[in-house]
Design a protein around this motif. Sequence first.
Motif, PDB file in Angstrom:
ATOM      1  N   HIS A  12       0.242   5.146  -0.626  1.00 26.24           N
ATOM      2  CA  HIS A  12      -0.875   6.481  -0.941  1.00 26.24           C
ATOM      3  C   HIS A  12       0.313   7.943  -0.948  1.00 26.24           C
ATOM      4  CE1 HIS A  12      -4.122   3.544  -1.033  1.00 26.24           C
ATOM      5  NE2 HIS A  12      -3.225   3.169   1.137  1.00 26.24           N
ATOM      6  N   SER A  36      -8.691   7.636  -0.121  1.00 32.83           N
ATOM      7  CA  SER A  36      -8.841   7.045   1.141  1.00 32.83           C
ATOM      8  C   SER A  36      -9.085   7.189   2.883  1.00 32.83           C
ATOM      9  CB  SER A  36      -8.484   5.343   1.194  1.00 32.83           C
ATOM     10  OG  SER A  36      -7.578   5.221   2.001  1.00 32.83           O
ATOM     11  N   ASP A  68       0.854  -1.159  -0.047  1.00 31.46           N
ATOM     12  CA  ASP A  68      -0.143  -0.566   0.110  1.00 31.46           C
ATOM     13  C   ASP A  68       0.695   1.522   0.458  1.00 31.46           C
ATOM     14  OD1 ASP A  68      -2.755  -0.200   0.127  1.00 31.46           O
ATOM     15  OD2 ASP A  68      -2.452   0.921   2.150  1.00 31.46           O
ATOM     16  N   HIS A 103      -2.077   6.841   6.678  1.00 31.99           N
ATOM     17  CA  HIS A 103      -1.865   5.139   6.452  1.00 31.99           C
ATOM     18  C   HIS A 103      -0.842   5.468   5.467  1.00 31.99           C
ATOM     19  CE1 HIS A 103      -4.783   3.776   4.318  1.00 31.99           C
ATOM     20  NE2 HIS A 103      -4.782   2.581   4.187  1.00 31.99           N
ATOM     21  N   GLU A 142      -9.323   4.123  -4.452  1.00 33.62           N
ATOM     22  CA  GLU A 142      -8.700   3.132  -3.355  1.00 33.62           C
ATOM     23  C   GLU A 142      -8.568   1.732  -4.217  1.00 33.62           C
ATOM     24  OE1 GLU A 142      -7.825   1.964  -1.213  1.00 33.62           O
ATOM     25  OE2 GLU A 142      -8.730   2.169   0.237  1.00 33.62           O
TER      26      GLU A 142
HETATM   27 ZN    ZN Z   1      -4.715   2.101   2.440  1.00 25.11          ZN
END
Ligand code: ZN
Length: 185
Positions: free
Chosen positions: A52, A58, A50, A69, A102
């Motif tokens: 971002h 999100s 992940d 996160h 997302e």
């Molecule tokens: Zn995420």
Amino acid sequence: MMETAIVVVDEIYDFITGGSMACIHSEESVAATVENIRRHPEVPVLFVCDHHPANHCSFKEQGGPWPSHCVQGTHGAEIAKELLPFVREELVFYKGCDPAIEQYSGFDGRNEAGQSLAEVLELLGTELVFVTGIATEFCVKETSEDLLKAGFKVSVLKDCLGWVDQDGHEKSLPLLEAEGIRVIS
Ligand code: ZN
Ligand code: VGL
């Protein structure tokens, strides 16, 4: 012999104890994943991350469901150090990089050369994928389902998982099995 690969999903600091989205059984999932990789030294290991931008859709500040996160460039976006000895840059696939999209599934994640996870698994001749990581009910589930749909055999390693919610984890495993994904210890 069937060609296998291990796909490690989101074993990233923000999902591990102390991180902004610390998940249940996260430290155990890292330790169990390391053990599994060590037991199969000849099997390629691919990492999904992940990854971002700071304004990702999100995040709660943008109206999304999650605290901030795995923000690119931060410690929270890094793979757990116990796994670093097994990381090869060309086998790291980033997802959730577009601020407006997302992306729970690692299936469409891209490495630095722009290749997708699926493409590289094909190049490796993979038939059976062992999936480990975080979180059972989101990224592990969606990555496993997409791999199955693409024609790979998929086994999720139960002891190597971490999850957001106990109930969500427990309900996801039989769903995955009903779809044709093996859940094994
Ligand atoms: Zn995420
Ligand atoms: C994940 C929520 C948000 C996951 C990623 O890795 O399961 N969950 N971003």
